[in-house]
Design an enzyme around this catalytic site. Sequence first.
Site, PDB file in Angstrom:
ATOM      1  N   HIS A 118      12.873  22.859  56.834  1.00  0.00           N
ATOM      2  CA  HIS A 118      12.884  21.412  56.647  1.00  0.00           C
ATOM      3  C   HIS A 118      12.835  21.052  55.158  1.00  0.00           C
ATOM      4  CE1 HIS A 118      12.741  17.333  57.635  1.00  0.00           C
ATOM      5  NE2 HIS A 118      11.896  17.352  58.643  1.00  0.00           N
ATOM      6  N   ASP A 133      30.999  23.105  69.296  1.00  0.00           N
ATOM      7  CA  ASP A 133      31.789  23.866  70.263  1.00  0.00           C
ATOM      8  C   ASP A 133      32.150  25.212  69.637  1.00  0.00           C
ATOM      9  OD1 ASP A 133      33.651  24.968  71.943  1.00  0.00           O
ATOM     10  OD2 ASP A 133      34.936  23.196  72.047  1.00  0.00           O
TER      11      ASP A 133
END
Length: 406
Positions: free
Chosen positions: A151, A351
């Site tokens: 992060h 994808d």
Amino acid sequence: MITIKSISIVVPSEPTPNGPLQLSESDQIMPWTHPTFIYIYRSNNNIPLSFETMNNSLSRALAHFYPLAGRLKWIEGGRLQVDCNAIGVQVLEAHSDLKLDELGDFAPTGTVEDLVPKIDYTTPIEEWPLLRVQLTRFVCGGLSVGVAISHTLVDGLSTTNFINSWAKLARGDNLDDHEIPFLDRTVLRSKQVEGLKKRANQEMGVTIRPYTRYEAISGHIWRCACKVRAIDNSHDQQTRVRLVVDARKRLKPPLPQRYFGNAIFGTVTSTCLYGDLLSNPLSYSVGKLREAIERMTDEYIRSAIDFITSQKHVGGLRSSFHIQGYTQGPFLGNPNLSLTSWINLPIYDADFGWGKPVYVGPGSLNMDGKAFLMSSVAVDGSLIIALRLQAQYMDSFKKIFYEDID
């Protein structure tokens, strides 16, 4: 049961810039821990997807997103920088003896949390991978991609951009084309989403910028949480909500479209009372959320950055909302919530060749009162809410949540 079959290191596919990378001041106050994400794919027998293909495409993606192949390093004042040394990222190949359908709705509990890689925070920070990936195959042929990403270096949008770019390369596309709290997940149909938004705006009664889906739903969550958490009708209980605001377009001039770093800032509502939230219409709680969001102007954000810059040591400013790897996350107290929106993130564009994931969500929710609002894979306007509350409140919350909509 999850079995780790191998652990490998993936490095950039070509030489990348070397040396220290200075992080921005907004990066410096982010947790040094790793938020986690999970992508679930069902089997596509017509397109076999090998781990070799995944690793090769990851290697090519790291040539563009090369800081992720480096390591963090402490510098003066409790600040961090990235050592761009191309050491690489860790990839775990795993196998599960379960079928995807046995994971239910993929709420991040138990076995689902085991699908995301863990970081050993007992080791020096210079040894932590900025990115760790776990690829898990299921007996039904399905696949999960669990990601733990620093992060300190990236926020949710940056993470999504990286994952989508990696997925493009896997398909062969060109990258340059554009008490222990209890966890549960609930779904809002598009009609319910629009109903809440319409109700909040009708109650508003003034011609200002209409409330958004995020604001309306968050206001509803806040009111419902107050109802179920109230003890002996204690309507004088104080409560606040923490929100995360994307500063990219709020800054003047705005940050570049491909900015890769933390551009989010936390904001908190004014302190409210249960009684006021429950006795007033939905627009009251939504209005309090709007006030907190609109506080994040260009002037406010730049003032915050200037304040961080002025600090000799930033350790006291660094947030600790992600505690992956610890046995128990921070407890913020029953009255309060922390709400994060992924509604507008293109999370279902990842994808890898099997089609779009059937589910994308957080790999863990580590504290009471934490919630994520996410779009659903159906792309029909419905939303998913992943929420963690104490077990004693969850059933009542779900009951009230839907009753107050219908």
